[in-house]
Motif scaffolding. Structure first.
Motif, mmCIF file in Angstrom:
data_model
loop_
_atom_site.group_PDB
_atom_site.id
_atom_site.type_symbol
_atom_site.label_atom_id
_atom_site.label_comp_id
_atom_site.label_asym_id
_atom_site.label_seq_id
_atom_site.Cartn_x
_atom_site.Cartn_y
_atom_site.Cartn_z
ATOM 1 N N HIS A 399 0.825 -1.205 0.000
ATOM 2 C CA HIS A 399 0.000 0.000 0.000
ATOM 3 C C HIS A 399 0.870 1.270 0.000
ATOM 4 O O HIS A 399 0.725 2.138 -0.862
ATOM 5 C CB HIS A 399 -0.904 -0.032 1.241
ATOM 6 C CG HIS A 399 -1.802 1.150 1.367
ATOM 7 N ND1 HIS A 399 -3.133 1.114 1.039
ATOM 8 C CD2 HIS A 399 -1.564 2.425 1.797
ATOM 9 C CE1 HIS A 399 -3.672 2.293 1.246
ATOM 10 N NE2 HIS A 399 -2.749 3.115 1.710
ATOM 11 N N HIS A 403 1.783 4.644 -2.792
ATOM 12 C CA HIS A 403 1.904 6.096 -2.562
ATOM 13 C C HIS A 403 3.282 6.597 -3.000
ATOM 14 O O HIS A 403 3.416 7.641 -3.635
ATOM 15 C CB HIS A 403 1.739 6.417 -1.073
ATOM 16 C CG HIS A 403 0.335 6.268 -0.577
ATOM 17 N ND1 HIS A 403 -0.740 6.832 -1.209
ATOM 18 C CD2 HIS A 403 -0.164 5.638 0.520
ATOM 19 C CE1 HIS A 403 -1.848 6.542 -0.530
ATOM 20 N NE2 HIS A 403 -1.525 5.816 0.517
ATOM 21 N N GLU A 427 -5.367 7.623 -2.865
ATOM 22 C CA GLU A 427 -5.539 6.217 -2.477
ATOM 23 C C GLU A 427 -5.809 5.301 -3.672
ATOM 24 O O GLU A 427 -6.061 4.122 -3.487
ATOM 25 C CB GLU A 427 -6.626 6.077 -1.414
ATOM 26 C CG GLU A 427 -6.330 6.783 -0.098
ATOM 27 C CD GLU A 427 -5.053 6.306 0.602
ATOM 28 O OE1 GLU A 427 -4.632 5.161 0.355
ATOM 29 O OE2 GLU A 427 -4.479 7.091 1.365
ATOM 30 N N SER A 430 -2.337 3.328 -4.164
ATOM 31 C CA SER A 430 -2.072 2.459 -3.008
ATOM 32 C C SER A 430 -3.002 1.250 -3.037
ATOM 33 O O SER A 430 -2.597 0.125 -2.763
ATOM 34 C CB SER A 430 -2.238 3.245 -1.712
ATOM 35 O OG SER A 430 -3.489 3.898 -1.675
HETATM 36 ZN ZN LIG Z 1 -2.903 5.251 1.952
#
Ligand SMILES: [Zn+2]
Length: 616
Positions: A399, A403, A427, A430
């Motif tokens: 995740h 980013h 997001e 991610s």
């Molecule tokens: Zn995140």
């Protein structure tokens, strides 16, 4: 640095930071070699903030003057990243360090002074007619770089106050975080964690981490129930204080919305990113109409776990036992392999990020909990983890790496002014990174038990990242509406909203405990970043659609989808997020985009049923 050395044995007690090998710690000398260099840059920043204040009254002089102001703002912004994160990351290594905390507050004060010193900028720019500025941009390519940023100011102009008004609002920024600070003190710093005795005879101190660990691992329902009751009683004992703090958050949001002339707090929260409120309303309505696969999953769990009653504290425990460790070193190999679909260059950059002392891997006393990727512009992103060899930990790495890759690509392809991206798209990479990692792990899986563990992880991910976040968004929207309608905010009223939502989502698939009425009190995001969590859900829906596009169709179609996705990452914040996502092939104003997640959950639950059947 050798990252393929044997894994460190999991520590029985927390290791002191000094005892953790350097290869598992981030190296902050990439930002500054020492405190002297930090101080020198801090001073430089202070000088430049003074210089920016001195430019007041010059913007109308012409394109050169406007460009000079924008360039100075860029300089200040770049220095701020380094000055802030050198202190902020060090603080997160050990938050008990008062000396660093004092430095941190010093930087915060300087940032507040920056906000005050530049309060004149917007009103002064907006006094120049847009057509004039557009003519300047046509004649100056350097100024034209700022076109989207400049035109966006004019878009939100009707909500920008005069200089005196902006100055007043900038002064209020110092205490607008007070409710969150008080929440953090009440729930973390000043809290006395209760201890419970488990069925094994062992005693557990219920920090949030311990509480979640019991819910996620204990196969004894009585133990889970006891942990749930004691942990929630902690909030019950000061519930009116939490309600009062949350009321302050709601009142502040409504104050700022009204001060800037918005009709609602939702409109105020979405206007900056140019997102129509209908996106949130569509998300909430479509999700509420798509709870059947969620209920089907919980009914399946109740049956497999052999429970007579099924409660909110029963939803995390694994369906099957499988004591597999996921050492960090394995993650370092699996992760680049999982993104092969995104191309060699992407994989190479990811390896660089994994091997460059950018990651603070293990927990130590005083270290900030959770995980994040910090975009230190001009250096590289740093990642904080609390890696503990679990499946969750390795997915968290995937995740945060999403980013990090987003930051790397945006920084490499955009001028500074557009290097930052909004949380509305943040997001997406991610989540997509996690989806790719799941597929990779499922492909690698050799037995039904492992498949069940992975499928449960994926389903729990959808529940936590999508359904729970939409429920939270619904709660926030309803709570804010109470304030907007001038109705009282009490622990009772907030409990009603939360409890009714819980029932609307789960129907008869759950047995309800009265203490779940106060779960809202412990949700950090409600206090720290209102109207934030819905974006996890819209991002989840976006990645589900992108995942489908890069995985299906002809070779050429897949290649085009990958190209569109990488373009999204490289675009940073160079346009409004809805526009960037539409260019990548995702339209969040359509119910179909949201329903894609409902269908995905439905398919995963079916796969899980099959795997459980196969296990016998
Ligand atoms: Zn995140």
């Amino acid at each position: 640095m050798d990252h393929l050395a044997p894994a460190e044995a999991p520590a029985a007690t927390l290791r002191e930071r000094a005892d953790i090998p350097d290869r598992f710690k981030w190296d902050l000398t990439h930002i500054f070699p020492d405190w002297g260099a930090w101080q020198a840059t801090y001073d430089e920043l202070e000088t430049k903030i003074g210089a920016l204040a001195a430019l007041k009254g010059t913007l109308a002089n012409g394109p050169e003057a406007l460009l000079a102001a924008y360039k100075l703002r860029d300089d200040i912004g770049q220095l701020e990243y380094k000055v802030w994160y050198f202190v902020g990351l060090r603080y997160d290594e050990d938050q008990r360090n008062n000396e660093i905390n004092a430095k941190r507050q010093l930087v915060q004060t300087l940032f507040a002074r920056h906000a005050q010193a530049s309060a004149w900028f917007e009103p002064e720019l907006l006094r120049i007619p847009l057509t004039t500025v557009q003519a300047w941009m046509a004649s100056s390519p350097d100024l034209a770089v700022y076109r989207f940023a400049i035109e966006d100011w004019y878009r939100v102009q009707e909500h920008v106050l005069d200089e005196q008004g902006e100055h007043l609002l900038s002064l209020s920024s110092r205490f607008s975080t007070a409710p969150y600070d008080a929440y953090a003190a009440l729930s973390t710093a000043d809290v006395k964690h209760p201890a419970i005795t488990l069925s094994t005879g062992a005693t557990a101190t219920l920090t949030y981490g311990q509480y979640r660990a019991i819910l996620a691992t204990s196969r004894n329902q009585q133990d889970r129930a006891a942990a749930f009751v004691e942990y929630h009683k902690l909030f019950e004992s000061t519930l009116n204080t939490y309600a009062s703090l949350y009321n302050s958050v709601l009142q502040r949001d409504w104050f700022l919305a009204q001060a800037r002339g918005y009709r609602t707090t939702l409109e105020a929260a979405l206007h900056g990113n140019n997102i129509p409120p209908a996106v949130v309303e569509n998300l909430i309505e479509t999700t509420k109409a798509g709870t059947e696969p969620l209920r089907r999953y919980h009914r399946l769990r109740k049956r497999v776990l052999g429970l007579d009653t099924y409660h909110t504290y029963d939803v995390f425990v694994p369906l099957v036992e499988r004591d597999e460790k996921y050492p960090y070193e394995h993650g370092l190999e699996w992760l680049p392999a999982s993104v092969d679909r995104l191309g060699r260059a992407y994989q190479r950059q990811m390896r660089e990020a994994l091997e460059g002392a950018w990651i603070d891997v293990y927990e130590n006393p005083g270290k900030r909990s959770g995980a994040y990727s910090a975009p230190v512009y001009g250096v590289h992103p740093y990642m904080l983890l609390n890696y503990n060899d679990t499946l969750d930990a390795v997915f968290t790495l995937a995740h945060e790496m999403g980013h990090t890759m987003h930051t790397l690509l945006a920084n490499a392809h955009q001028p500074f002014v557009y290097s930052g991206y909004t949380i509305f798209v943040a997001e997406v990479p991610s989540t997509l990174s996690e989806m790719l990692f799941l597929e990779y792990m499922l492909r690698k899986a050799t037995d039904d038990r492992e498949r069940i563990v992975l499928l449960q992880h994926a389903i729990d991910g959808i529940v936590a990242t999508f359904y729970t976040q939409v429920l939270f968004a619904d709660f926030e929207l309803q709570a804010h509406r109470l304030v907007e309608e001038g109705r009282p905010i009490t622990a009772e009223a907030l409990g009603d909203i939360y409890f009714n939502l819980l029932r609307a989502y789960h129907g008869d698939a759950l047995d309800y405990d009265l203490l779940t009425r106060l779960t809202w009190a412990r949700i950090t995001h409600f206090y720290s970043t209102p109207y934030y969590v819905y974006q996890y859900a819209t991002c989840y829906a976006s990645s589900a659609q992108l995942m489908k596009q890069i995985s299906s169709g002809s070779d050429a179609e897949r290649a085009a989808a990958v190209e569109r996705y990488l373009t999204l990452l490289k675009s940073g914040g160079s346009d409004h997020p809805m526009t960037l996502l539409q260019r990548a092939g995702v339209d969040l104003s359509k119910p179909e985009t949201v329903r894609a997640v409902v269908d995905q959950l439905d398919a995963l639950v079916s796969q899980l049923e099959e795997a459980i059947e196969a296990l016998g």
